[in-house]
Design a protein around this motif. Structure first.
Motif, mmCIF file in Angstrom:
data_model
loop_
_atom_site.group_PDB
_atom_site.id
_atom_site.type_symbol
_atom_site.label_atom_id
_atom_site.label_comp_id
_atom_site.label_asym_id
_atom_site.label_seq_id
_atom_site.Cartn_x
_atom_site.Cartn_y
_atom_site.Cartn_z
ATOM 1 N N ARG A 39 -2.075 3.090 11.020
ATOM 2 C CA ARG A 39 -2.114 1.771 11.689
ATOM 3 C C ARG A 39 -3.552 1.291 11.845
ATOM 4 N NH1 ARG A 39 2.031 4.347 14.783
ATOM 5 N NH2 ARG A 39 4.074 3.437 14.293
ATOM 6 N N ARG A 42 -4.876 0.244 8.433
ATOM 7 C CA ARG A 42 -4.361 -1.070 8.027
ATOM 8 C C ARG A 42 -5.163 -2.194 8.697
ATOM 9 N NH1 ARG A 42 1.678 -2.855 9.612
ATOM 10 N NH2 ARG A 42 0.783 -2.338 11.642
ATOM 11 N N THR A 46 -7.800 -4.959 6.732
ATOM 12 C CA THR A 46 -7.700 -6.405 6.909
ATOM 13 C C THR A 46 -9.024 -6.983 7.402
ATOM 14 O OG1 THR A 46 -5.339 -6.198 7.416
ATOM 15 C CG2 THR A 46 -6.415 -8.248 8.056
ATOM 16 N N PRO A 68 -0.917 -6.717 4.506
ATOM 17 C CA PRO A 68 -0.443 -5.336 4.350
ATOM 18 C C PRO A 68 0.625 -4.948 5.358
ATOM 19 C CG PRO A 68 -2.594 -5.360 5.409
ATOM 20 C CD PRO A 68 -2.314 -6.774 4.979
ATOM 21 N N ARG A 69 1.604 -4.203 4.873
ATOM 22 C CA ARG A 69 2.652 -3.665 5.725
ATOM 23 C C ARG A 69 2.609 -2.142 5.665
ATOM 24 N NH1 ARG A 69 7.792 -6.588 3.309
ATOM 25 N NH2 ARG A 69 6.633 -6.085 1.416
ATOM 26 N N LEU A 70 3.046 -1.514 6.726
ATOM 27 C CA LEU A 70 2.977 -0.054 6.819
ATOM 28 C C LEU A 70 4.353 0.575 6.730
ATOM 29 C CD1 LEU A 70 1.480 2.609 7.395
ATOM 30 C CD2 LEU A 70 1.701 2.087 9.848
ATOM 31 N N ILE A 82 0.526 2.159 2.993
ATOM 32 C CA ILE A 82 0.180 0.776 3.308
ATOM 33 C C ILE A 82 0.428 -0.050 2.046
ATOM 34 C CG2 ILE A 82 -1.663 -0.813 4.003
ATOM 35 C CD1 ILE A 82 -2.975 1.581 5.420
ATOM 36 N N SER A 84 0.576 -3.727 0.037
ATOM 37 C CA SER A 84 0.136 -5.116 -0.026
ATOM 38 C C SER A 84 0.612 -5.673 -1.355
ATOM 39 C CB SER A 84 -1.393 -5.211 0.075
ATOM 40 O OG SER A 84 -1.824 -6.546 -0.122
#
Length: 215
Positions: A39, A42, A46, A68-70, A82, A84
């Motif tokens: 987390r 990420r 960003t 981006p998503r985790l 992660i 993207s």
């Protein structure tokens, strides 16, 4: 895709040894520590993209554009990923300046504004039928068909001076995609450094918490 990779087997053994009779808690300690570290990585990725490129902040919050998503680690699957995924961005998502001479743009914060010109054709900001605005540029030497011109006249009417529309093809100018920016070597290196630093801290914290609660 940015995969957070660590020696999970080695970490598991080391955590188990430190937990002693509570060694059965090692998978949980490692999983929670991986997710906490991921987390933070990420968020850092960003921030680093925002600091390195002139891209609009709103883009980095929009998952359809590559925010981006985790995918967190789960019991039995000790990895955090992660992700993207997004298209190349309109150049208007970056720093752009319009003037009588044409459009200037810069993508990297460390760069400078430069006029966009090719073959004597300066870039300009235009608007499509659907209202979408973009940085455009005529492609010298490439033309639409005469049928295309006729369609334009049927749609918009004959110009008042009686001339045919300009048949030179127009191209929309784009900047890099969010996944490409996140793949920047310096940004990746800072992310890896942060991962290992935070992971060690999280493991220490969770081992201490487990020993205090259950020891």
């Amino acid at each position: 895709m940015i995969q957070i990779e660590v020696d999970t087997q080695g970490q598991m053994v080391a955590i188990s040894q430190r937990l002693e009779r509570l060694a059965f808690e090692a998978p949980n300690v490692l999983r929670l520590s991986l997710n906490a570290a991921a987390r933070q990585v990420r968020k850092q990725l960003t921030r680093d993209v925002a600091d390195t490129y002139t891209v609009e902040d709103s883009v980095l919050k929009d998952s359809s554009k590559g925010a981006p998503r985790l995918q967190t680690a789960k019991p039995g699957k000790m990895e955090a990923v992660i992700r993207s995924k997004g298209p190349m961005l309109d150049l208007l998502e970056f720093m752009v300046r319009d003037s009588d001479r044409g459009v200037q743009a810069k993508v990297l914060e460390s760069g400078s504004l430069k006029f966009l010109e090719r073959g004597g054709a300066p870039a300009f900001i235009g608007q499509f039928e659907n209202g979408h605005r973009a940085v455009l540029q005529r492609q010298v030497g490439q033309t639409y068909t005469m049928a295309g011109a006729q369609v334009r006249i049927q749609r918009y009417g004959m110009p008042t001076d009686g001339k045919w529309p300009d048949l030179t093809r127009v191209k929309k100018l784009l900047g890099p995609a969010v996944p490409s920016m996140m793949a920047n070597e310096e940004i990746q290196a800072r992310g890896r450094d942060l991962l290992y630093q935070v992971l060690d801290q999280e493991i220490d914290k969770r081992i201490a918490k487990t020993l205090k609660q259950k020891g």
